[in-house]
Scaffold this motif. Structure first.
Motif, short mmCIF file in Angstrom:
data_model
loop_
_atom_site.label_atom_id
_atom_site.label_comp_id
_atom_site.label_asym_id
_atom_site.label_seq_id
_atom_site.Cartn_x
_atom_site.Cartn_y
_atom_site.Cartn_z
N ALA A 185 -40.92 -9.17 -24.16
CA ALA A 185 -41.99 -10.03 -24.67
C ALA A 185 -42.05 -9.98 -26.20
CB ALA A 185 -43.33 -9.63 -24.08
N HIS A 186 -41.93 -8.78 -26.76
CA HIS A 186 -41.96 -8.64 -28.22
C HIS A 186 -40.74 -9.30 -28.86
CE1 HIS A 186 -44.67 -5.03 -27.43
NE2 HIS A 186 -45.43 -5.98 -27.95
N THR A 187 -39.60 -9.20 -28.21
CA THR A 187 -38.39 -9.83 -28.74
C THR A 187 -38.54 -11.34 -28.76
OG1 THR A 187 -37.05 -7.99 -27.93
CG2 THR A 187 -35.90 -10.03 -28.44
N GLU A 188 -39.05 -11.91 -27.68
CA GLU A 188 -39.25 -13.37 -27.62
C GLU A 188 -40.26 -13.82 -28.66
OE1 GLU A 188 -40.27 -14.04 -23.52
OE2 GLU A 188 -38.19 -13.86 -22.86
N LEU A 189 -41.35 -13.08 -28.78
CA LEU A 189 -42.37 -13.42 -29.78
C LEU A 189 -41.79 -13.32 -31.19
CD1 LEU A 189 -45.28 -14.20 -30.39
CD2 LEU A 189 -45.88 -11.77 -30.30
N GLY A 190 -41.01 -12.29 -31.42
CA GLY A 190 -40.36 -12.12 -32.72
C GLY A 190 -39.44 -13.28 -33.05
N GLN A 191 -38.70 -13.75 -32.06
CA GLN A 191 -37.81 -14.88 -32.28
C GLN A 191 -38.59 -16.14 -32.64
OE1 GLN A 191 -35.60 -14.88 -28.61
NE2 GLN A 191 -34.00 -13.57 -29.43
N GLN A 192 -39.73 -16.34 -32.01
CA GLN A 192 -40.57 -17.49 -32.33
C GLN A 192 -41.10 -17.40 -33.77
OE1 GLN A 192 -43.64 -17.48 -29.35
NE2 GLN A 192 -42.23 -18.04 -27.69
N ILE A 193 -41.50 -16.21 -34.17
CA ILE A 193 -42.02 -16.02 -35.53
C ILE A 193 -40.91 -16.24 -36.55
CG2 ILE A 193 -43.04 -14.37 -37.14
CD1 ILE A 193 -44.49 -13.13 -34.67
N VAL A 194 -39.73 -15.72 -36.27
CA VAL A 194 -38.60 -15.91 -37.19
C VAL A 194 -38.28 -17.39 -37.33
CG1 VAL A 194 -36.12 -15.53 -37.47
CG2 VAL A 194 -37.60 -13.62 -36.91
N SER A 195 -38.34 -18.11 -36.24
CA SER A 195 -38.10 -19.55 -36.28
C SER A 195 -39.15 -20.24 -37.15
CB SER A 195 -38.12 -20.11 -34.86
OG SER A 195 -38.01 -21.49 -34.88
N SER A 196 -40.39 -19.82 -37.01
CA SER A 196 -41.47 -20.38 -37.82
C SER A 196 -41.28 -20.06 -39.29
CB SER A 196 -42.80 -19.82 -37.32
OG SER A 196 -43.86 -20.26 -38.11
N ILE A 197 -40.87 -18.84 -39.59
CA ILE A 197 -40.60 -18.44 -40.98
C ILE A 197 -39.47 -19.29 -41.55
CG2 ILE A 197 -39.69 -16.58 -42.43
CD1 ILE A 197 -41.27 -14.61 -40.63
N SER A 198 -38.46 -19.50 -40.75
CA SER A 198 -37.32 -20.31 -41.19
C SER A 198 -37.75 -21.74 -41.50
CB SER A 198 -36.24 -20.29 -40.11
OG SER A 198 -35.16 -21.09 -40.47
N SER A 199 -38.59 -22.30 -40.65
CA SER A 199 -39.10 -23.66 -40.89
C SER A 199 -39.92 -23.73 -42.17
CB SER A 199 -39.96 -24.12 -39.71
OG SER A 199 -39.19 -24.20 -38.54
N LEU A 200 -40.77 -22.73 -42.37
CA LEU A 200 -41.56 -22.68 -43.59
C LEU A 200 -40.66 -22.59 -44.82
CD1 LEU A 200 -44.58 -20.32 -42.84
CD2 LEU A 200 -44.70 -22.63 -43.73
N GLN A 201 -39.62 -21.78 -44.70
CA GLN A 201 -38.70 -21.58 -45.83
C GLN A 201 -38.05 -22.90 -46.25
OE1 GLN A 201 -38.66 -18.75 -47.44
NE2 GLN A 201 -37.20 -19.49 -48.95
N LYS A 202 -37.76 -23.74 -45.27
CA LYS A 202 -37.13 -25.04 -45.57
C LYS A 202 -38.05 -25.92 -46.40
CE LYS A 202 -34.22 -25.06 -41.47
NZ LYS A 202 -34.00 -25.60 -40.14
N VAL A 203 -39.35 -25.73 -46.27
CA VAL A 203 -40.31 -26.50 -47.06
C VAL A 203 -40.57 -25.82 -48.41
CG1 VAL A 203 -42.67 -27.41 -47.11
CG2 VAL A 203 -41.39 -27.40 -44.96
N ILE A 204 -40.57 -24.50 -48.38
CA ILE A 204 -40.89 -23.74 -49.59
C ILE A 204 -39.82 -23.90 -50.67
CG2 ILE A 204 -41.12 -21.39 -50.51
CD1 ILE A 204 -42.72 -20.73 -47.97
N VAL A 205 -38.56 -23.92 -50.27
CA VAL A 205 -37.48 -23.99 -51.25
C VAL A 205 -37.63 -25.21 -52.17
CG1 VAL A 205 -34.98 -24.31 -51.52
CG2 VAL A 205 -35.85 -22.58 -49.95
N PRO A 206 -37.79 -26.43 -51.63
CA PRO A 206 -37.96 -27.56 -52.55
C PRO A 206 -39.27 -27.50 -53.35
CG PRO A 206 -37.94 -28.32 -50.26
CD PRO A 206 -37.66 -26.87 -50.25
#
Length: 157
Positions: free
Chosen positions: A54-75
Motif C-alpha cells: 500500500a505504501h509503495t503504491e501511494l508513493g508511486q502516485q505521489i512521485v507521479s504527482s511531483i513529476s507533473s508539478l515539475q513539468k509546470v514548475i520548470v517553465p
C-alpha cells in the motif's frame, strides 16, 4: 533599473505568485512522500507486506504527482528568472526547503532499499535452508503423473 509599466509589473507579480504556489504544492507533496517512506520503513521492518504494498503504491502516485508539478514548475522558473524580479526571498526559501526535502527523500529511499535487500537476502537464505524430503524419492503419485503425461504426449503425437 528602468521604469516598468503597470501591466509588466502585474505580470511579474502574477508569475511570482504562481511560482510560489507551485513550489509550495511541490513542497507539500515531498513532505507527504517522506511521511509515506517513513511508514514504508516501518512496514519493511515489521515485515507487513500488505502495508508495504500500500505504501509503495501511494508513493508511486505521489512521485507521479511531483513529476507533473515539475513539468509546470520548470517553465515557470524560466519566466521567473527571465523577469527582473528574480530575487524574491520567499521563492528562494521555498526552493531551499525543497532541496532539503529532496535530500531527505533520497536518504529515506536508500534506507528502505537497503532494508529490503537485507530482508530479501534473509528470505532467500530461509528458502535455501528448507529441504524437500521428497526430492530424490520416487513416489506412486509422481510415477502416475509421469505415466499419464507420457500417454498424453503419445496420443497427441
Amino acid at each position: 533599473m528602468a521604469d516598468i509599466s503597470q501591466k509588466e509589473l502585474e505580470e511579474r507579480v502574477a508569475i511570482i505568485r504562481r511560482l510560489k504556489a507551485l513550489l509550495e504544492q511541490q513542497r507539500a507533496k515531498f513532505q507527504e512522500y517522506l511521511a509515506v517512506l517513513e511508514k514504508q520503513q516501518e512496514s519493511i521492518t515489521s515485515e507487513n507486506t500488505d502495508n508495504l504494498l500500500a505504501h509503495t503504491e501511494l508513493g508511486q502516485q505521489i512521485v507521479s504527482s511531483i513529476s507533473s508539478l515539475q513539468k509546470v514548475i520548470v517553465p515557470m522558473r524560466r519566466l521567473y528568472s527571465g523577469s527582473t524580479a528574480g530575487n524574491d526571498a520567499e521563492v528562494a526559501k521555498i526552493q531551499d526547503d525543497l532541496s532539503d526535502l529532496q535530500k531527505k527523500v533520497l536518504r529515506q529511499n536508500e534506507i528502505n532499499r537497503d532494508l529490503l535487500k537485507v530482508h530479501i537476502g534473509q528470505l532467500k537464505n530461509q528458502m535455501e535452508s528448507f529441504k524437500n524430503p521428497y526430492k530424490n524419492n520416487r513416489s506412486v503419485y509422481a510415477d502416475a503423473v509421469r505415466q499419464r503425461l507420457a500417454t498424453l504426449v503419445q496420443v497427441d503425437a
